[in-house]
Design a protein around this motif. Structure first.
Motif, PDB file in Angstrom:
ATOM      1  N   GLU A   1      94.864  -4.477  -8.080  1.00  0.00           N
ATOM      2  CA  GLU A   1      95.442  -3.473  -7.179  1.00  0.00           C
ATOM      3  C   GLU A   1      96.919  -3.783  -6.951  1.00  0.00           C
ATOM      4  O   GLU A   1      97.783  -2.898  -7.041  1.00  0.00           O
TER       5      GLU A   1
ATOM      6  N   LEU B   1      93.564   3.522  -8.918  1.00  0.00           N
ATOM      7  CA  LEU B   1      93.977   2.120  -8.923  1.00  0.00           C
ATOM      8  C   LEU B   1      92.750   1.216  -9.035  1.00  0.00           C
ATOM      9  O   LEU B   1      91.693   1.537  -8.478  1.00  0.00           O
TER      10      LEU B   1
ATOM     11  N   CYS C   1      96.223   3.745 -13.290  1.00  0.00           N
ATOM     12  CA  CYS C   1      96.747   2.448 -13.710  1.00  0.00           C
ATOM     13  C   CYS C   1      95.579   1.685 -14.339  1.00  0.00           C
ATOM     14  O   CYS C   1      94.590   1.389 -13.664  1.00  0.00           O
TER      15      CYS C   1
ATOM     16  N   ALA D   1      98.992  -3.113 -10.039  1.00  0.00           N
ATOM     17  CA  ALA D   1      99.169  -1.674 -10.250  1.00  0.00           C
ATOM     18  C   ALA D   1     100.216  -1.104  -9.299  1.00  0.00           C
ATOM     19  O   ALA D   1     101.054  -0.264  -9.689  1.00  0.00           O
TER      20      ALA D   1
END
Length: 278
Positions: free
Chosen positions: A148, A141, A204, A151
């Motif tokens: 963050e 992430l 991600c 994601a």
């Protein structure tokens, strides 16, 4: 007597000529000043900047504006550089990220236009679909607050986790309320997530980071962030300092960016992975 008048007339003519020449010189100098190009420094993140390179050429040819493209490798760089005057505007950041950094640092980066929505994607070198993800898998992430959160919301949309609703648009890993696959989260700088694909099960990854690494998100992501009304906080912006938001030169730059030609370039370069939102 006649000789005196001649001298007076000659003196008047001489002075008039000097004044006229001075005025002509001033006009010429003013014209030269007008012809001088204006330099504007634009901050971007990443190496893929074809749309702005097109705008750069158009501005020089049609407006005599020198748009200098300054490249950054992280997302905070353009914000702090705009604040300290190292650049004049930037274009690569989502509004929610910029607003969060503004709040943290007491900055005045201000949106003057929107550019694209660049959907976040889930990428993997180990599986081809989300359904193949095994229990205990490791997920990379981005480690900055807004990415963050974005994601984690993406993982929730993909059905992998559930988040505390009270966290709103800015959840952290501490707000994960359900994690049925016992996923492990590895926090990395946003530009490092794509490089971790051999070491994690899924990552991600921000759109421009994936594109710079040679990926085509619409073709290679195993799951892509859906485009919806809720996407607006993740629109990318063109931003300037608050006191400069009404300057005509910046309005001109926006006008040359928000064109059908630029839309076509974005579509071609990103293979439809970036969506113009103006």
């Amino acid at each position: 007597m006649k000789r005196g008048w001649k001298k007076a007339i000659t003196s008047v003519l001489t002075v008039s000529a000097v004044i006229l020449l001075g005025a002509c010189g001033a006009k010429k100098e003013a014209a030269n000043e007008t012809e001088k190009s204006q330099t504007v420094k634009l901050g971007v993140v990443g190496e893929s900047n074809e749309a702005w390179e097109h705008v750069q050429k158009e501005l020089k040819e049609k407006e005599n504006i020198d748009l200098e493209i300054v490249k950054f490798t992280d997302y905070r760089g353009p914000i702090t550089s705009l604040e300290d005057g190292s650049i004049d505007l930037h274009s690569s950041l989502t509004e929610i990220f910029m607003d969060e950094v503004n709040k943290e640092g007491g900055f005045s980066n201000t949106t003057i236009a929107y550019t694209t929505l660049n959907p976040l994607g889930i990428f993997s070198n180990k599986i081809e679909t989300i359904d193949e993800l095994q229990d205990g898998a490791t997920v990379a992430l981005p480690n900055d607050v807004s990415n963050e959160s974005r994601a984690l919301l993406l993982l929730q949309t993909a059905g992998l986790i559930k988040l505390d609703k009270e966290a709103g648009l800015l959840p952290t890993v501490n707000d994960v309320t359900e994690n049925p696959k016992s996923l492990k989260f590895e926090m990395l700088d946003a530009n490092q997530t794509i490089r971790a694909l051999d070491d994690v099960d899924i990552a991600c990854v921000n759109n421009n980071v994936a594109v710079d690494a040679g990926f085509i998100p619409t073709e290679t992501a195993i799951y892509l962030e859906p485009v919806a009304d809720s996407s607006k906080p993740y629109y990318n912006v063109i931003a300037v300092r608050e006191e400069d938001k009404d300057k005509e030169i910046y309005k001109t730059i926006v006008k040359y960016y928000q064109t059908d030609e630029v839309k076509d370039i974005i579509a071609d370069v990103t293979k439809g992975s970036s969506v113009p939102v103006w």
